[in-house]
Design a protein around this motif. Structure first.
Motif, PDB file in Angstrom:
ATOM      1  N   PRO A  58      -3.658  24.951  34.127  1.00  0.00           N
ATOM      2  CA  PRO A  58      -2.345  25.563  34.354  1.00  0.00           C
ATOM      3  C   PRO A  58      -1.374  24.561  34.959  1.00  0.00           C
ATOM      4  N   GLU A  59      -1.881  23.419  35.399  1.00  0.00           N
ATOM      5  CA  GLU A  59      -1.075  22.344  35.979  1.00  0.00           C
ATOM      6  C   GLU A  59      -1.975  21.117  36.007  1.00  0.00           C
ATOM      7  N   ASN A  60      -1.404  19.933  36.331  1.00  0.00           N
ATOM      8  CA  ASN A  60      -2.190  18.708  36.152  1.00  0.00           C
ATOM      9  C   ASN A  60      -2.520  17.959  37.443  1.00  0.00           C
ATOM     10  N   THR A  61      -1.991  18.435  38.582  1.00  0.00           N
ATOM     11  CA  THR A  61      -2.233  17.699  39.824  1.00  0.00           C
ATOM     12  C   THR A  61      -3.719  17.735  40.208  1.00  0.00           C
ATOM     13  N   ALA A  62      -4.326  18.928  40.100  1.00  0.00           N
ATOM     14  CA  ALA A  62      -5.744  19.054  40.456  1.00  0.00           C
ATOM     15  C   ALA A  62      -6.593  18.149  39.558  1.00  0.00           C
TER      16      ALA A  62
ATOM     17  N   PHE B 297      -1.011  25.502  30.541  1.00  0.00           N
ATOM     18  CA  PHE B 297      -1.172  26.864  30.014  1.00  0.00           C
ATOM     19  C   PHE B 297      -1.175  27.898  31.139  1.00  0.00           C
ATOM     20  N   ARG B 298      -0.285  28.872  31.055  1.00  0.00           N
ATOM     21  CA  ARG B 298      -0.273  29.968  32.041  1.00  0.00           C
ATOM     22  C   ARG B 298       0.052  31.262  31.316  1.00  0.00           C
ATOM     23  N   ARG B 299      -0.692  32.315  31.643  1.00  0.00           N
ATOM     24  CA  ARG B 299      -0.437  33.596  30.999  1.00  0.00           C
ATOM     25  C   ARG B 299       0.675  34.324  31.747  1.00  0.00           C
ATOM     26  N   GLU B 300       1.912  33.872  31.506  1.00  0.00           N
ATOM     27  CA  GLU B 300       3.070  34.492  32.151  1.00  0.00           C
ATOM     28  C   GLU B 300       3.784  35.346  31.119  1.00  0.00           C
ATOM     29  N   ARG B 301       4.688  36.226  31.580  1.00  0.00           N
ATOM     30  CA  ARG B 301       5.468  37.036  30.646  1.00  0.00           C
ATOM     31  C   ARG B 301       6.477  36.106  29.975  1.00  0.00           C
TER      32      ARG B 301
ATOM     33  N   ARG C 131      10.308  30.157  29.712  1.00  0.00           N
ATOM     34  CA  ARG C 131       8.973  30.421  30.273  1.00  0.00           C
ATOM     35  C   ARG C 131       8.015  30.718  29.126  1.00  0.00           C
ATOM     36  N   TYR C 132       7.020  29.867  28.987  1.00  0.00           N
ATOM     37  CA  TYR C 132       6.107  29.963  27.856  1.00  0.00           C
ATOM     38  C   TYR C 132       4.665  29.961  28.353  1.00  0.00           C
ATOM     39  N   ARG C 133       3.748  30.322  27.442  1.00  0.00           N
ATOM     40  CA  ARG C 133       2.326  30.334  27.843  1.00  0.00           C
ATOM     41  C   ARG C 133       1.687  28.977  27.596  1.00  0.00           C
TER      42      ARG C 133
ATOM     43  N   ALA D 196       4.207  13.173  37.763  1.00  0.00           N
ATOM     44  CA  ALA D 196       3.710  11.924  38.342  1.00  0.00           C
ATOM     45  C   ALA D 196       3.111  12.197  39.712  1.00  0.00           C
ATOM     46  N   GLU D 197       2.133  11.385  40.089  1.00  0.00           N
ATOM     47  CA  GLU D 197       1.462  11.529  41.376  1.00  0.00           C
ATOM     48  C   GLU D 197       1.324  10.138  42.000  1.00  0.00           C
ATOM     49  N   VAL D 198       1.553  10.083  43.322  1.00  0.00           N
ATOM     50  CA  VAL D 198       1.347   8.838  44.079  1.00  0.00           C
ATOM     51  C   VAL D 198       0.297   9.156  45.131  1.00  0.00           C
TER      52      VAL D 198
ATOM     53  N   VAL E  18       8.715  27.295  49.797  1.00  0.00           N
ATOM     54  CA  VAL E  18       7.310  27.047  50.140  1.00  0.00           C
ATOM     55  C   VAL E  18       6.466  26.699  48.911  1.00  0.00           C
ATOM     56  N   ARG E  19       6.959  27.046  47.707  1.00  0.00           N
ATOM     57  CA  ARG E  19       6.267  26.740  46.452  1.00  0.00           C
ATOM     58  C   ARG E  19       4.986  27.561  46.274  1.00  0.00           C
ATOM     59  N   GLY E  20       4.639  27.747  44.995  1.00  0.00           N
ATOM     60  CA  GLY E  20       3.583  28.696  44.676  1.00  0.00           C
ATOM     61  C   GLY E  20       2.173  28.148  44.577  1.00  0.00           C
TER      62      GLY E  20
ATOM     63  N   TYR F 203      -1.836  23.792  47.750  1.00  0.00           N
ATOM     64  CA  TYR F 203      -2.218  22.467  48.263  1.00  0.00           C
ATOM     65  C   TYR F 203      -1.118  21.744  49.027  1.00  0.00           C
ATOM     66  N   TYR F 204       0.088  22.319  49.062  1.00  0.00           N
ATOM     67  CA  TYR F 204       1.196  21.567  49.660  1.00  0.00           C
ATOM     68  C   TYR F 204       1.111  21.447  51.173  1.00  0.00           C
ATOM     69  N   THR F 205       1.478  20.271  51.651  1.00  0.00           N
ATOM     70  CA  THR F 205       1.651  20.010  53.085  1.00  0.00           C
ATOM     71  C   THR F 205       2.944  19.208  53.225  1.00  0.00           C
TER      72      THR F 205
ATOM     73  N   ASN G  64      15.541  28.753  36.330  1.00  0.00           N
ATOM     74  CA  ASN G  64      16.386  27.569  36.500  1.00  0.00           C
ATOM     75  C   ASN G  64      15.715  26.428  37.272  1.00  0.00           C
ATOM     76  N   ALA G  65      14.414  26.584  37.591  1.00  0.00           N
ATOM     77  CA  ALA G  65      13.712  25.469  38.242  1.00  0.00           C
ATOM     78  C   ALA G  65      13.296  24.470  37.168  1.00  0.00           C
ATOM     79  N   LEU G  66      13.952  23.321  37.216  1.00  0.00           N
ATOM     80  CA  LEU G  66      13.710  22.281  36.225  1.00  0.00           C
ATOM     81  C   LEU G  66      12.405  21.547  36.537  1.00  0.00           C
TER      82      LEU G  66
HETATM   83  P1  HAM Z   1       5.052  24.132  39.297  1.00  0.00           P
HETATM   84  O1  HAM Z   1       6.259  24.425  40.132  1.00  0.00           O
HETATM   85  O2  HAM Z   1       4.077  25.194  39.129  1.00  0.00           O
HETATM   86  O3  HAM Z   1       4.395  22.844  39.929  1.00  0.00           O
HETATM   87  O4  HAM Z   1       5.547  23.651  37.865  1.00  0.00           O
HETATM   88  C1  HAM Z   1       6.451  22.590  37.736  1.00  0.00           C
HETATM   89  C2  HAM Z   1       7.486  22.904  36.680  1.00  0.00           C
HETATM   90  O5  HAM Z   1       6.854  23.276  35.449  1.00  0.00           O
HETATM   91  C3  HAM Z   1       8.380  24.093  37.009  1.00  0.00           C
HETATM   92  O6  HAM Z   1       9.436  23.717  37.858  1.00  0.00           O
HETATM   93  C4  HAM Z   1       8.872  24.476  35.635  1.00  0.00           C
HETATM   94  O7  HAM Z   1       9.964  23.670  35.245  1.00  0.00           O
HETATM   95  C5  HAM Z   1       7.699  24.166  34.737  1.00  0.00           C
HETATM   96  N1  HAM Z   1       6.970  25.404  34.399  1.00  0.00           N
HETATM   97  C6  HAM Z   1       6.100  26.087  35.151  1.00  0.00           C
HETATM   98  N2  HAM Z   1       5.642  27.178  34.491  1.00  0.00           N
HETATM   99  C7  HAM Z   1       6.264  27.187  33.287  1.00  0.00           C
HETATM  100  C8  HAM Z   1       6.229  28.041  32.140  1.00  0.00           C
HETATM  101  N3  HAM Z   1       5.436  29.112  32.087  1.00  0.00           N
HETATM  102  N4  HAM Z   1       7.018  27.735  31.084  1.00  0.00           N
HETATM  103  C9  HAM Z   1       7.823  26.640  31.115  1.00  0.00           C
HETATM  104  N5  HAM Z   1       7.884  25.796  32.156  1.00  0.00           N
HETATM  105  C10 HAM Z   1       7.118  26.052  33.231  1.00  0.00           C
HETATM  106  C11 HAM Z   1       3.276  22.221  39.431  1.00  0.00           C
HETATM  107  O8  HAM Z   1       2.797  22.458  38.356  1.00  0.00           O
HETATM  108  C12 HAM Z   1       2.741  21.126  40.323  1.00  0.00           C
HETATM  109  N6  HAM Z   1       1.501  20.565  39.703  1.00  0.00           N
HETATM  110  C13 HAM Z   1       3.780  20.043  40.523  1.00  0.00           C
HETATM  111  C14 HAM Z   1       3.297  18.947  41.403  1.00  0.00           C
HETATM  112  C15 HAM Z   1       2.845  17.743  41.014  1.00  0.00           C
HETATM  113  N7  HAM Z   1       3.190  18.992  42.712  1.00  0.00           N
HETATM  114  C16 HAM Z   1       2.695  17.858  43.167  1.00  0.00           C
HETATM  115  N8  HAM Z   1       2.478  17.088  42.125  1.00  0.00           N
END
Ligand code: HAM
Length: 430
Positions: free
Chosen positions: A87-91, A118-122, A127-129, A136-138, A268-270, A273-275, A293-295
């Motif tokens: 669902p995200e790539n940091t982990a 991939f996320r099962r969102e509406r 917003r897509y699945r 990027a990660e440092v 606070v973000r969703g 793992y954030y600190t 609108n979160a880019l």
């Molecule tokens: P996140 O806020 O869950 O953070 O996702 C980052 C960005 O991915 C969002 O701001 C949004 O633009 C896009 N995004 C999220 N869900 C969707 C969706 N269903 N459809 C389209 N775009 C989407 C992370 O994923 C963390 N891994 C970011 C991070 C990296 N933090 C530290 N390192």
């Protein structure tokens, strides 16, 4: 026979759009290279436990949005293993960092990735699945300087550079610190206490969050809950001296680089793992994104490596929603075109100025937006000004005036046409 369609929430990317996708990715690669980042590609699926431990069991992502299945592998060791589409790539990046012993180099690792998540969102616009992230990660052992506020500011400054080079207008950087793990724990406890007497008034989701993960209540969008949320204590009241100093250093470095930001104590973000530093870039009206609108979003994750059984390796990173970035670029390009005048009338020589002004008068009276150049100008200057201001340019030379046939250049199509004076208004309005 019924036709087969793409799964809801997934989409095909087709030409000419893919040209823009490639341009965005090439620009990102070029900016990342200038800041010393190298590419990492991790698998699109991982064991489920990675996300449960890394992102957090109580987050929306892990509790309801993951595509998870049980492996039907032949080998005993694979069978029944729970796997998940990332669902995200940091982990995944931190898992790879640990698995490949990258800490042993003692160096700061600067890694970037581009790929689907991939996320099962509406599903809705933006917003897509299956969606794409450019991230990027440092990270590195503490002695590599990975926990320095300089790195937070460098990452944010790089993002400002990237968005500017891509031509994104009107972005806004919201910045906060969620404190150290200990600060967060104390804050969570305080939120739980503050929510206890009022939580029955919250929406159903927030009632649950108030118990399981009270920080998540803060970024709830439910309008009915805002009054209660506004009255809750702020994380800044719980920052340790170290957390406060770190945040001040990030802001000072951003000021030195003239990167504008707005402090947002509710950010606070969703993900769990954030600190310390957290941030989000948004775009306002005209982005074509509506409520999504979160880019991009990101922040620091000083304890993530240890949560995944690795060495101490503080880090910071971000992920851009590439789909949203593209939608914004497309909407802003349309806006630019829409803001342009219908025509630019370019006299060829001072002698044609009166005829040019007369033509402009006719066109303006017909309701068109028109600007007139000057016969003194060289052709090149007329072209450049016309391209900036208007969608089309009409050349007014001696021949044109005598014959009543005008050359009209269309900048968006790159075409040129000869039109009679009587056809001009119709052609410019179309
Ligand atoms: P996140 O806020 O869950 O953070 O996702 C980052 C960005 O991915 C969002 O701001 C949004 O633009 C896009 N995004 C999220 N869900 C969707 C969706 N269903 N459809 C389209 N775009 C989407 C992370 O994923 C963390 N891994 C970011 C991070 C990296 N933090 C530290 N390192």
């Amino acid at each position: 026979m019924a036709t087969i369609k793409a799964v809801r929430g997934t989409r095909d990317l087709l030409p000419p759009d893919t040209t823009l996708w490639n341009h965005v990715e090439a620009t990102a690669r070029s900016v990342f290279a200038r800041y010393g980042f190298g590419e990492i590609r991790t698998p699109v699926f991982e064991v489920t436990e990675l996300f449960a431990r890394g992102v957090g069991e109580e987050t929306d992502i892990v509790s309801k949005e993951m595509y998870t299945w049980e492996d039907r592998g032949r080998a005993e060791s694979d069978r029944g293993q729970s796997l998940t589409l990332r669902p995200e790539n940091t982990a995944g990046v931190v898992r790879a960092y640990i698995e490949h012993g990258m800490t042993d180099t003692g160096m700061l690792q600067k890694l970037f990735y581009i790929g689907p998540q991939f996320r099962r969102e509406r599903p809705q616009r933006g917003r897509y699945r299956q969606f794409w992230q450019i991230g990027a990660e440092v990270l590195g052992p503490p002695w590599s300087g990975s926990d320095s506020a300089l790195r937070d500011a460098e990452v944010l400054e790089m993002l400002a550079t990237l968005l500017t080079e891509l031509g994104i207008r009107g972005w806004r950087l919201a910045l906060n610190s969620v404190g150290s793990a200990e600060d967060r724990q104390r804050y969570s406890a305080a939120l739980r206490d503050a929510l206890e007497p009022v939580k029955h008034k919250l929406c159903e989701d927030n009632q649950r969050r108030a118990e399981t993960n009270p920080l998540r209540v803060l970024d709830s969008k439910d309008p009915g809950d805002q009054e209660i949320i506004n009255g809750l204590p702020k994380i800044s009241e719980f920052w340790s001296d170290d957390s406060r100093a770190h945040f001040d250093q990030v802001k000072a470095a951003l000021d030195a680089c003239s990167v504008p930001y707005v402090e947002d104590p509710r950010l606070v973000r969703g993900l769990d793992y954030y600190t310390r530093t957290t941030f989000e870039f948004t775009v306002g009206g005209g982005s074509g994104l509506g409520t999504q609108n979160a880019l991009l979003g990101g922040g620091r994750y000083d304890g993530l490596s240890e949560m995944l059984g690795g060495p101490k390796a503080p880090g910071i990173g971000f992920a851009i929603g590439e789909d949203r970035l593209i939608l914004t670029l497309q909407a802003q390009a349309e806006e630019t075109e829409a803001a342009k005048l219908d025509a630019f009338v370019a006299p060829m020589g001072v002698a044609q100025n009166p005829a040019a002004l007369k033509l402009a008068q006719e066109l303006r009276r017909a309701g068109l937006g028109v600007e007139v150049g000057d016969g003194n100008w060289r052709l090149k200057k007329s072209f450049e000004t016309a391209d900036k201001l208007a969608r089309k340019m009409i050349i007014v030379g001696e021949d044109e005036v005598n014959s009543g046939i005008f050359t009209v250049k269309d900048f968006s199509q790159g075409e040129q046409a000869k039109l009679a004076r009587t056809e001009l208004v119709g052609a410019l309005k179309s």
